[in-house]
Scaffold this motif. Structure first.
Motif, PDB file in Angstrom:
ATOM      1  N   ASP A 111      35.578   4.227  51.650  1.00  0.00           N
ATOM      2  CA  ASP A 111      34.752   5.436  51.533  1.00  0.00           C
ATOM      3  C   ASP A 111      34.445   5.753  50.064  1.00  0.00           C
ATOM      4  N   ARG A 115      30.640   5.845  48.492  1.00  0.00           N
ATOM      5  CA  ARG A 115      30.113   6.978  47.727  1.00  0.00           C
ATOM      6  C   ARG A 115      29.698   6.548  46.316  1.00  0.00           C
ATOM      7  N   SER A 119      25.831   6.776  45.014  1.00  0.00           N
ATOM      8  CA  SER A 119      25.484   7.587  43.847  1.00  0.00           C
ATOM      9  C   SER A 119      24.925   6.733  42.709  1.00  0.00           C
TER      10      SER A 119
END
Length: 150
Positions: A111, A115, A119
Motif C-alpha cells: 500500500d 501511494r 503520487s
C-alpha cells in the motif's frame, strides 16, 4: 527505414557522420533521463529505478509478479534487481515472498508503494513533458515511434 544511415560506410569503424549522430543520441538520451530522474527525486524522494519497479508492479495483474519477470521487464541483472528490491523492501514499498512455483520469488506492491507511485506519476509526467516530449511535433513523434519500435 533500412536500418543503415544513408551514405554509411559499411567498414568496421563508424563514419564521422555516424559517430556524430551516435554521440548526439547518447548525450540527448543521457541528459533527458538525468533531468527526469533529478526532478522525480526532488519531488518525491523516489529514484528512477524505484519508479520503474513501482510502475511495473502497478501495471501487473494483482500488483505482483515474479522476480524473474520483473528482471526481464527492466532488463537488469539478477544482482542489480535483488539489491534494488532490498532497498525498496526496507522502505516498505514492495514485499518479496516465495512464489507458487518453488524457487521463484513473488514481488508485490505494498500500500505505501502504491501511494508512492500514484503520487509520483504527475511529477514524472511533467518532467517527461518538459525534458523529452517538448522536442517532438506530430511528425517527429511518428518518426520517433517508428524508430523506437512503437
Amino acid at each position: 527505414m533500412s536500418g543503415e544511415p544513408s551514405g554509411a560506410d559499411p567498414g568496421p569503424m563508424l563514419s564521422p557522420p555516424e559517430q556524430r549522430l551516435w554521440r548526439d543520441f547518447l548525450r540527448f538520451s543521457g541528459d533527458v533521463i538525468s533531468a527526469v530522474e533529478r526532478e522525480l527525486f526532488a519531488a518525491t524522494g523516489l529514484s528512477g529505478s524505484d519508479f520503474q519497479v513501482l510502475a511495473r508492479l502497478h501495471e501487473a495483474d494483482g500488483h505482483r509478479m515474479s522476480q524473474k519477470e520483473l528482471g526481464e521487464l527492466t532488463g537488469w541483472t539478477a544482482t542489480r534487481l535483488s539489491h534494488q528490491l532490498a532497498r525498496m523492501r526496507q522502505r516498505e514499498l514492495v514485499d518479496r515472498t516465495p512464489g507458487e512455483r518453488g524457487r521463484l520469488m513473488a514481488i508485490a506492491l505494498t500500500d505505501p508503494g502504491r501511494r508512492a507511485y500514484e503520487s509520483a506519476v504527475p511529477p514524472h509526467a511533467a518532467a517527461v513533458r518538459a525534458h523529452f516530449l517538448r522536442h517532438f511535433d506530430d511528425s517527429a513523434t511518428e518518426a520517433a515511434r517508428s524508430l523506437f519500435g512503437g
